[in-house]
Scaffold this motif. Structure first.
Motif, PDB file in Angstrom:
ATOM      1  N   PHE A   1      -0.287  -3.093  10.249  1.00 38.01           N
ATOM      2  CA  PHE A   1      -1.568  -3.504   9.675  1.00 38.01           C
ATOM      3  C   PHE A   1      -1.570  -5.009   9.400  1.00 38.01           C
ATOM      4  CE2 PHE A   1      -3.449  -4.393   5.424  1.00 38.01           C
ATOM      5  CZ  PHE A   1      -4.782  -4.394   5.798  1.00 38.01           C
TER       6      PHE A   1
ATOM      7  N   TYR B   1       0.847  -1.192   0.000  1.00 39.17           N
ATOM      8  CA  TYR B   1       0.000   0.000   0.000  1.00 39.17           C
ATOM      9  C   TYR B   1       0.879   1.238   0.000  1.00 39.17           C
ATOM     10  CZ  TYR B   1      -4.001  -2.946   0.906  1.00 39.17           C
ATOM     11  OH  TYR B   1      -4.979  -3.883   0.794  1.00 39.17           O
TER      12      TYR B   1
ATOM     13  N   SER C   1      -5.026  10.272   4.161  1.00 36.75           N
ATOM     14  CA  SER C   1      -3.613  10.501   3.893  1.00 36.75           C
ATOM     15  C   SER C   1      -3.426  10.861   2.417  1.00 36.75           C
ATOM     16  CB  SER C   1      -2.772   9.278   4.270  1.00 36.75           C
ATOM     17  OG  SER C   1      -3.160   8.173   3.511  1.00 36.75           O
ATOM     18  N   ARG C   2      -4.527  10.873   1.680  1.00 34.51           N
ATOM     19  CA  ARG C   2      -4.496  11.353   0.295  1.00 34.51           C
ATOM     20  C   ARG C   2      -5.413  12.579   0.234  1.00 34.51           C
ATOM     21  NH1 ARG C   2      -6.822   6.529  -2.773  1.00 34.51           N
ATOM     22  NH2 ARG C   2      -7.902   6.281  -0.806  1.00 34.51           N
TER      23      ARG C   2
ATOM     24  N   SER D   1      -6.276   5.837   5.058  1.00 32.54           N
ATOM     25  CA  SER D   1      -5.813   6.019   3.692  1.00 32.54           C
ATOM     26  C   SER D   1      -6.579   7.138   2.977  1.00 32.54           C
ATOM     27  CB  SER D   1      -5.936   4.689   2.951  1.00 32.54           C
ATOM     28  OG  SER D   1      -6.070   4.896   1.581  1.00 32.54           O
TER      29      SER D   1
ATOM     30  N   ASP E   1       0.325   4.324   0.174  1.00 25.76           N
ATOM     31  CA  ASP E   1       0.040   5.490   1.017  1.00 25.76           C
ATOM     32  C   ASP E   1       0.415   5.260   2.482  1.00 25.76           C
ATOM     33  OD1 ASP E   1      -2.159   3.990   2.104  1.00 25.76           O
ATOM     34  OD2 ASP E   1      -3.280   4.509   0.308  1.00 25.76           O
ATOM     35  N   MET E   2       1.013   4.099   2.800  1.00 25.90           N
ATOM     36  CA  MET E   2       1.368   3.827   4.195  1.00 25.90           C
ATOM     37  C   MET E   2       2.878   3.949   4.398  1.00 25.90           C
ATOM     38  SD  MET E   2      -0.965   0.455   4.877  1.00 25.90           S
ATOM     39  CE  MET E   2      -1.487   0.680   6.558  1.00 25.90           C
TER      40      MET E   2
ATOM     41  N   ARG F   1      -7.374   0.900   8.269  1.00 30.56           N
ATOM     42  CA  ARG F   1      -6.416   1.145   7.204  1.00 30.56           C
ATOM     43  C   ARG F   1      -7.042   1.995   6.094  1.00 30.56           C
ATOM     44  NH1 ARG F   1      -3.752   1.118   2.957  1.00 30.56           N
ATOM     45  NH2 ARG F   1      -5.628   0.868   1.738  1.00 30.56           N
TER      46      ARG F   1
ATOM     47  N   GLU G   1      -6.617  -1.814  -5.567  1.00 35.52           N
ATOM     48  CA  GLU G   1      -6.105  -3.090  -5.068  1.00 35.52           C
ATOM     49  C   GLU G   1      -5.718  -4.001  -6.230  1.00 35.52           C
ATOM     50  OE1 GLU G   1      -5.986  -3.999  -1.781  1.00 35.52           O
ATOM     51  OE2 GLU G   1      -7.343  -2.598  -0.798  1.00 35.52           O
TER      52      GLU G   1
END
Ligand SMILES: Nc1ncnc2c1ncn2[C@@H]1O[C@H](COP(=O)(O)OP(=O)(O)O)[C@@H](O)[C@H]1O
Ligand SMILES: [Mg+2]
Lengths: 241, 244
Positions: free
Chosen positions: A97, A86, B17-18, B14, A88-89, B10, B77
């Motif tokens: 996670f 991921y 964080s964008r 997320s 963005d992590m 998560r 994903e």
């Protein structure tokens, strides 16, 4: 530890994996060799429960991935081919996670994440955002994810792909060390890797096993060269397609 | 249950964080307020229930913004390959679907909560029925949840975000327009009254406006929940089919 029986996968009319059977015991590092498109990744995706097989079954520590998927998956650490992450992590956020998903909490989670960071030499980038990592670090972050829950079985799809020679060496040493207490299946098309890290190797071509033996045996069969044997038993990409 | 929470956390982090969540929140609030004071003629009409001047624009905004927020849900994903990690974690696919869905829904929940100054304003200016306002918020939230579920379904279908956005907006648009007065009037002129009934029944407005006018009917709740449930089931089916 890993027992594969008649595993088969068809994509439409195309047979990617053709009645594959083999097993990996504890303490064994099995190299999974073969040209591109031989079906290595597809086999691994079936063993890890991502793809449902068209036929056959895989058992992890006696648990069928088809009838006991959750228990079997808990025993596996998996590094997929492209080392997906991921973006963005941060590295540590991602590992936390993954540890959470594996059912680790509190101090157990903290310890697991610290251990994985140490094992994969990620200390320097732990707080860094994943999308700023170099390829070598990306790969090792994904590998760290596979080690978090100290699994009995490791499935690594091209773990040294895209690494520089130093990193390749380190990862091979790591695989060798982990292999003493685990059952490891790793795929590669770098032949030297087999001699460097494996206790046994399979060569697959078009979804079938064409050679099986210790690195020394395979070298002997190829008249002193693994490359020679590989070229002899596998088909060219053109012929396969 | 714990796995849903892990996935939820998560996903939720997320979004923030964008830029995406902030962009959606700002755009929604700007437009919602802007329309209230211009087209909605909030002040002049003395519409203290907020029904016409505030809530009636929401479906039109959700129709565009809910797909914009949700278009990456599965597409990302699939493109990054992280779906392979999720698929090999020892958790049920439903934990992932619920976790993701709830995270997107929460972003919208926060957005709607942030429109609260308008509620304070009407209470200050007049004596509104706050029960009707609450019911309006519920209708608005359910409409948004429905559009998000539809977006999630199309996000599972394609790894291309833009395709997902276009198809989801189109489907949501059809659901909005089918109950829109201007449209139903035209339909009844051309096809007669019965046609309107059947067309309005696939639309979201019928159920939405019942709630914004303060009528809490079981049938509306069932309608919203069944579309959401159907979309989530469809998502699960598509994801399973994709792997085979
Ligand atoms: N999802 C898929 N759909 C159709 N064909 C696929 C799919 N995944 C893999 N294949 C085909 O299966 C064969 C084996 O692929 P793969 O397992 O990735 O090989 P390897 O990892 O050994 O390079 C290839 O010919 C590939 O084109
Ligand atoms: Mg491969």
């Amino acid at each position: 530890m890993i027992e594969i029986e008649n595993l088969t996968k068809q994509f439409g009319h195309k047979t990617a994996v053709d009645h594959l059977s083999f097993s990996v015991r504890k303490g064994e590092v099995l190299g999974f060799l073969g040209p591109n498109g031989a079906g290595k990744s597809t086999t691994m995706r079936m063993i890890t429960g991502f793809l449902p097989p068209s036929g056959g079954d895989a058992r992890i520590c006696g648990l069928s991935i088809l009838s006991n998927p959750r228990e079997a998956k808990q025993k596996i650490g998996y590094l997929p081919e492209s080392a997906p992450l991921y973006n963005d992590m941060t590295v540590i956020g991602f590992l936390r996670f993954c540890a959470g998903i594996r059912g680790l909490n509190g101090s157990a989670r903290k310890e697991a994440v610290e251990r994985a960071i140490e094992t994969c030499f990620l200390q320097r980038v732990a707080q860094q955002s994943i999308d700023t990592l170099s390829k070598g670090y990306r790969h090792r972050t994904c590998l760290a994810q596979a080690l978090l829950h100290d699994p009995e079985v490791l499935i690594l799809d091209e773990p040294t792909d895209g690494l520089d020679p130093n990193q390749k060496y380190e990862v091979r040493q790591l695989i060798k060390r982990l292999g003493e207490t685990k059952a490891i299946l790793f795929s590669t098309h770098i032949l030297e890797e087999v001699e460097a890290a494996c206790t046994r190797a399979l060569i697959v071509d078009r979804g079938r096993i064409v050679e099986d033996g210790t690195p020394a045996e395979l070298v002997a069969r190829g008249n002193g060269s693994l490359t020679e044997l590989f070229r002899k038993v596998t088909t060219l990409d053109r012929a396969a397609a | 249950m714990r796995n849903i929470l892990t996935i939820f956390k998560r996903e939720f982090v997320s979004y923030f964080s964008r830029p995406i969540a902030y962009a959606i929140i700002v755009v929604f609030i700007l437009f919602a307020k802007g329309m209230t004071f211009t087209f909605g003629s909030f002040i002049a009409s003395g519409d203290a229930s907020l029904n016409y001047s505030f809530f009636s624009f929401h479906p039109w905004l959700f129709m565009l913004l809910a797909p914009a927020l949700g278009m990456g849900m599965w597409a990302d994903e699939q493109r990054n390959g992280t779906i392979e990690l999720l698929g090999t974690f020892p958790i049920s696919p439903w934990s992932i679907i619920f976790g993701k869905y709830l995270a997107a829904v929460s972003v919208w929940f926060i957005t709607l909560v942030l429109t609260f100054p308008i509620v304070i304003a009407v209470n200050w200016l007049g004596h509104p029925d706050n029960g009707i306002i609450l019911s309006g918020y519920i209708g608005s939230f359910l409409t948004c949840c429905t559009f998000l579920a539809i977006t999630m379904f199309f996000s599972a279908c394609t790894r291309d975000q833009v395709v997902c956005l276009i198809v989801s907006v189109l489907v949501c648009f059809v659901m909005v327009i089918c109950g829109f007065d201007g449209f139903t009037l035209q339909v009844s002129r051309i096809l007669g009254r019965e046609a309107v009934e059947s067309i309005a029944s696939i639309g979201v407005i019928d159920h939405f406006s019942a709630l914004t006018s303060g009528a809490f009917r079981l049938q509306d709740l069932v309608w919203f929940l069944s579309i959401i449930g159907g979309s989530l089931l469809g998502t699960s089916a598509i994801l399973t089919a994709k792997r085979a």
